[in-house]
Design an enzyme around this catalytic site. Structure first.
Site, PDB file in Angstrom:
ATOM      1  N   HIS A   1      -4.590  22.833 -74.471  1.00  0.00           N
ATOM      2  CA  HIS A   1      -4.325  22.141 -73.019  1.00  0.00           C
ATOM      3  C   HIS A   1      -4.158  21.229 -73.827  1.00  0.00           C
ATOM      4  CE1 HIS A   1      -8.205  20.343 -73.510  1.00  0.00           C
ATOM      5  NE2 HIS A   1      -8.671  21.543 -74.488  1.00  0.00           N
TER       6      HIS A   1
ATOM      7  N   ASP B   1      -9.378  18.224 -79.555  1.00  0.00           N
ATOM      8  CA  ASP B   1      -9.579  18.735 -78.726  1.00  0.00           C
ATOM      9  C   ASP B   1      -8.948  18.300 -77.070  1.00  0.00           C
ATOM     10  OD1 ASP B   1     -10.644  20.016 -76.340  1.00  0.00           O
ATOM     11  OD2 ASP B   1     -12.557  19.242 -76.055  1.00  0.00           O
TER      12      ASP B   1
ATOM     13  N   GLU C   1      -7.063  22.169 -68.357  1.00  0.00           N
ATOM     14  CA  GLU C   1      -8.357  22.994 -68.903  1.00  0.00           C
ATOM     15  C   GLU C   1     -10.146  21.854 -69.187  1.00  0.00           C
ATOM     16  OE1 GLU C   1     -11.349  24.055 -72.243  1.00  0.00           O
ATOM     17  OE2 GLU C   1     -10.194  22.328 -72.146  1.00  0.00           O
ATOM     18  N   GLU C   2      -9.456  20.441 -68.927  1.00  0.00           N
ATOM     19  CA  GLU C   2     -11.758  19.742 -68.870  1.00  0.00           C
ATOM     20  C   GLU C   2     -11.854  19.801 -67.644  1.00  0.00           C
ATOM     21  OE1 GLU C   2     -12.449  19.597 -71.667  1.00  0.00           O
ATOM     22  OE2 GLU C   2     -11.501  18.872 -73.536  1.00  0.00           O
TER      23      GLU C   2
ATOM     24  N   GLU D   1      -8.641  26.361 -79.396  1.00  0.00           N
ATOM     25  CA  GLU D   1      -9.740  25.225 -79.100  1.00  0.00           C
ATOM     26  C   GLU D   1     -10.294  24.275 -79.747  1.00  0.00           C
ATOM     27  OE1 GLU D   1     -10.879  23.582 -76.897  1.00  0.00           O
ATOM     28  OE2 GLU D   1     -10.244  24.619 -74.623  1.00  0.00           O
TER      29      GLU D   1
ATOM     30  N   HIS E   1     -15.554  14.984 -78.482  1.00  0.00           N
ATOM     31  CA  HIS E   1     -15.223  14.085 -76.447  1.00  0.00           C
ATOM     32  C   HIS E   1     -15.910  12.495 -77.075  1.00  0.00           C
ATOM     33  CE1 HIS E   1     -15.585  17.922 -73.831  1.00  0.00           C
ATOM     34  NE2 HIS E   1     -14.199  18.342 -74.671  1.00  0.00           N
TER      35      HIS E   1
END
Length: 888
Positions: free
Chosen positions: A185, A197, A231-232, A258, A334
């Site tokens: 993603h 990510d 995806e998030e 991932e 994140h």
């Protein structure tokens, strides 16, 4: 070890006397493990015992060497020279280009236009470059709309509209009936560039696509490269593809890429369901294997608060797959620190080598065409320091486990079946010693938890977040010292008349028995992780049997100790790798697990359990030394010093060091809340900065820097308002019940939410159907709270049945891409038979919150001013939001 021969005359131990009185054929206590049929007086014997300093040195060096081997293996990202099939330098260029757009939330120009445009350009270049080859490339941009329910984070419903998928189909020019799927993603959470990510995975997939498309030998099957753009938003884009795209019906298996950390090695942490041939394919093809079935069973247990697209493909597509993720350095996952420069080129190289090799293997495999034939069964799989992967069918593992357990019980049964009273006496002593061992574990865990509680009460929680080994020195020293103390007391007070060599032999059997019991229990429950206790039983047992003669005639000699430790090396080094994985995952998670879970309890428990497990086969060493005073004094000194240093606040939890950041996560929303009554009139309205701390320390360390954020502005949950009356982006209020609210001017986004009731009608079956429309930013959250006695019977989301009731509330997560139409939805509610006069008026409260994650509406002057006041070691993720509540 004693320099000269140790002579010890054993005193009678109660009425228990284990060896012959007569001196004819006098033998030391080790023969028949010291248990003979007739009670007779013990002669003097000459056996070696360990010196205290030597015992401590041997065990310490053993543990440190194995721990160094684990870390050395983790730093060895690529084994051997790259073959040249995968170009990591070119993949890095893709990574840098993707992340140069900055954060890429769904609905933003950065996600929907810039990144999509870059990916399409690269894919079209590959298409042109390989047009004359044996493969054909088909590109499809999908903009799905859909809805589903998921039990993640306590459960909620998701609705998405016009999000983006880029699907690329690579197949022989004659076409392919069976397809392999690779998924990454390119979207991110707000305020993070998302290099690990998951931009690096998309960069790797672009280069894998380039390599496969340029092959001169055509693939037997096709491969779909899915670059998903949502995806998030809790796995929305993968759901849109697997449930709606026409190619999805031909997909037979998938690989999902991932991240739960930044860089390092990508680990296979879940596979299946069933379909052992996928694990076999990875084992056979991967050039740099890194996999663990333990990780799979831990992750699927729900202990880790995370989920991946693997779940969507598995549950909604009924497709088996392999899930890989980067797990190192989850502290900056994140956050703004997840940048391309933190990902080593070797890390990209190893991921590319592995994924290319596995995809190529599967695309050429006959098993992909008829995977149902190979579907049943699970696999036990684990790697040894990243060098090789061991994999075998779970049924073979069950047989192997029971064989090892049987061998152990035969070993113990032989001792228990000695003639006379020796066997019965051994069984009683074994049971008693097992009780002592279990008691020592329980008291140790309880004692360390008391220390953790004291640390929490002193306000020093999470001191280890930036100083991990400080927790090992504090909690590890406490745990080790407590266990040694208990067994020393048992040795001196309870076993005062029993020879130390005999006690050492007995407590080895205790460790073996306890590990064997865990082996049988895990095997009976069908857990593939049972291979761990199998290793922890098989190797010590084999080592003990091989060294039985040495131990019998010389006791704890230097030769015995060294060979014994060598026999434990393989299972211990693997077990220590698993311990590293546990701490590598759970330590960062404590920084984002909310204000309700006490992290000291979690980490102290993990350190104690690791200490207990690692010390299990060293337990008998306590009985093979004449004294433990200096060891306990040393451990006590380390513990005391560390406790004083922690109490004084020497170890600050966070760090803004750019080389190794350990940021404190804080969420700030500048929000305006509006509450309407049953008549539709505004009942109250306020605006402020709503602050959430996502770790246990709350605002304790923030207040000295920003005095306005203090306990006087802490919020209280209004139970008569959906989700307490605050704009929760996700349904995580159960994780973070402590939050703060500072009054601030009203927000005025350029595209405010337009929410209205379109119709309200009573159905013939007694429910009330209400239809609504909403138009607003790309991210909105809908909260439904039926009043007491009322209940939702059906709605337009998911499969039509309202599910995942969170304490009487329902959460619907909404997002859209570009050019999405007005969101229209409905639900039916059964009115209460007897309305509650003390509750809120009406039958249901409906609230909607909007979240502005990008663009000019994301910031306000007040928000910017507050952000600049946060210390450098904090990561405040901020945006503008609104909350509107209505009664009906």
């Amino acid at each position: 070890m004693e320099g000269d021969t140790t002579v010890r005359r054993v005193k009678p131990f109660g009425t228990q006397q284990y060896v012959t009185q007569d001196n004819n054929g006098a033998q030391d206590r080790c023969e028949n493990n010291g248990y003979n049929g007739e009670p007779k007086r013990k002669p003097e014997v000459n056996l070696y015992l360990l010196r205290e300093g030597l015992a401590a040195s041997l065990v310490s060096v053993f543990i440190l060497v194995l721990w160094a081997l684990v870390h050395l293996s983790l730093q060895q990202l690529v084994i051997g020279k790259p073959t040249g099939e995968f170009n990591a330098v070119r993949a890095r260029q893709h990574l840098e280009q993707i992340t140069s757009a900055g954060p890429r939330p769904v609905g933003s120009q950065e996600n929907e236009v810039l990144t999509v445009g870059y990916l399409l350009k690269q894919i079209e270049d590959i298409q042109v470059e390989t047009a004359a080859g044996p493969h054909q490339l088909t590109i499809d941009i999908q903009r799905p709309t859909g809805t589903f329910s998921i039990d993640f984070l306590g459960g909620f419903t998701s609705f998405y509209d016009h999000i983006t998928n880029i699907a690329v189909r690579l197949e022989p020019k004659g076409g392919a009936q069976h397809l392999m799927l690779a998924n990454c993603h390119f979207d991110t959470v707000a305020n993070s560039p998302g290099a690990s990510d998951d931009a690096v995975s998309c960069a790797v997939m672009l280069e894998v696509l380039h390599s496969l498309a340029n092959q001169s030998t055509p693939l037997n099957h096709g491969v779909i490269f899915l670059f998903n753009g949502a995806e998030e938003n809790v796995l929305q884009a993968s759901h849109g593809f697997i449930t709606q795209h026409p190619w999805a019906k031909q997909v037979r298996a998938f690989i999902n890429l991932e991240a739960a950390g930044v860089g390092g090695k990508e680990v296979v942490f879940q596979t299946g369901p069933e379909n052992p041939w996928l694990v076999q394919a990875y084992v056979h093809a991967a050039k740099h294997p890194f996999a663990s079935v333990v990780g799979q069973e831990v992750f699927q247990s729900g202990v880790i608060p995370s989920d991946t697209d693997f779940r969507i493909f598995r549950d909604f597509g009924n497709i088996p797959g392999i899930d890989l993720a980067f797990i190192e350095n989850g502290f900056i996952y994140h956050t703004k620190y997840d940048t391309a420069n933190r990902i080593l080129t070797d890390s990209i190289q190893r991921a590319g080598d592995n994924i290319l090799a596995v995809l190529k293997y599967l695309a050429m495999s006959e098993k992909l065409a008829d995977s149902s034939e190979y579907r049943h069964g699970n696999m036990v799989f684990f790697d040894l320091l990243g060098v090789i992967v061991v994999a075998y069918p779970a049924r073979v593992g069950t047989i192997l486990n029971y064989m090892v357990a049987t061998a152990t019980f035969l070993y113990l049964a032989k001792k228990a079946s000695m003639p006379g009273h020796g066997g019965g006496r051994y069984v009683r002593d074994l049971a008693c010693a097992t009780g002592v061992a279990l008691l020592s574990w329980f008291v140790t865990l309880l004692s360390v938890l008391i220390v953790a509680l004291l640390v929490t009460l002193l306000g020093r929680s999470m001191f280890w977040y930036n100083h991990f080994y400080a927790s090992v020195c504090l909690y590890g020293a406490a745990a080790t010292g407590k266990m040694i103390l208990i067994h020393t007391l048992a040795k001196n007070l309870y076993y005062g008349g029993v020879r130390l060599v005999e006690l050492g032999d007995l407590y080895f059997d205790v460790s073996l028995l306890l590990w064997c019991c865990s082996l049988v229990w895990l095997t009976q429950h069908g857990l593939c992780s049972a291979y761990v206790p199998m290793l922890m039983v098989a190797f010590p047992l084999a080592t003990r049997l091989l060294l039985a003669k040495e131990f019998k005639h010389r006791g704890a000699s230097a030769k015995y100790c060294v060979l014994y430790l060598l026999g434990l090396a393989l299972p211990y080094v693997h077990f220590m790798f698993l311990i590293w994985v546990v701490f590598e995952i759970f330590t960062p998670i404590m920084g984002r697990s909310g204000t309700e879970i006490p992290p000291e309890v979690v980490l102290a428990s993990l350190v104690t359990l690791a200490t207990i497990f690692l010390s299990s086969f060293f337990l008998h060493f306590i009985y093979l030394v004449r004294s433990t005073k200096r060891i306990m004094a040393g451990l006590g000194f380390v513990f005391t010093i560390m406790f004083l240093l922690v109490s004084c606040g020497l170890f600050f939890p966070y760090s803004g060091d750019l080389d190794s950041p350990r940021p404190k996560r804080v969420f700030l929303q500048h929000t305006t809340r509006t509450f309407h009554n049953l008549q539709g009139q505004v009942e109250s309205r306020d605006s402020g900065l709503w602050i959430n701390s996502f770790d246990y320390t709350g605002i304790q360390h923030i207040t000295p820097h920003i005095p306005e954020i203090n306990e006087t502005v802490r919020t209280r949950c209004r139970e008569d308002r959906p989700f307490c009356g605050y704009p929760w982006f996700l349904p995580v209020k159960f994780l973070s019940r402590k939050n703060w609210y500072i009054p601030a001017p009203e927000v005025s986004p350029s595209s405010p939410v337009e929410f209205s009731l379109l119709s309200k009608e009573e159905t013939s079956w007694g429910t009330i159907k209400m239809t609504f429309s909403a138009k607003g930013p790309s991210h909105m959250s809908l909260y439904l709270m039926p009043h007491r006695g009322a209940s939702l019977s059906t709605w337009s989301f998911g499969d039509g049945t309202p599910r995942f009731d969170l304490s009487g509330e329902y959460f619907v997560f909404y997002s859209h891409g570009l050019d999405a139409p007005t969101w229209t939805f409905w639900f039916e509610i059964q009115p209460p038979a007897d309305p509650d006069p003390s509750g809120p008026e009406g039958i249901i409260s409906v609230a909607i919150s909007s979240h502005y994650f990008f663009g000019k509406d994301q910031r306000t002057a007040q928000l910017e001013e507050m952000l600049h006041r946060f210390p450098t070691w904090a990561f405040p993720s901020s945006w503008v939001s609104t909350y509107d509540m209505y009664r009906y």
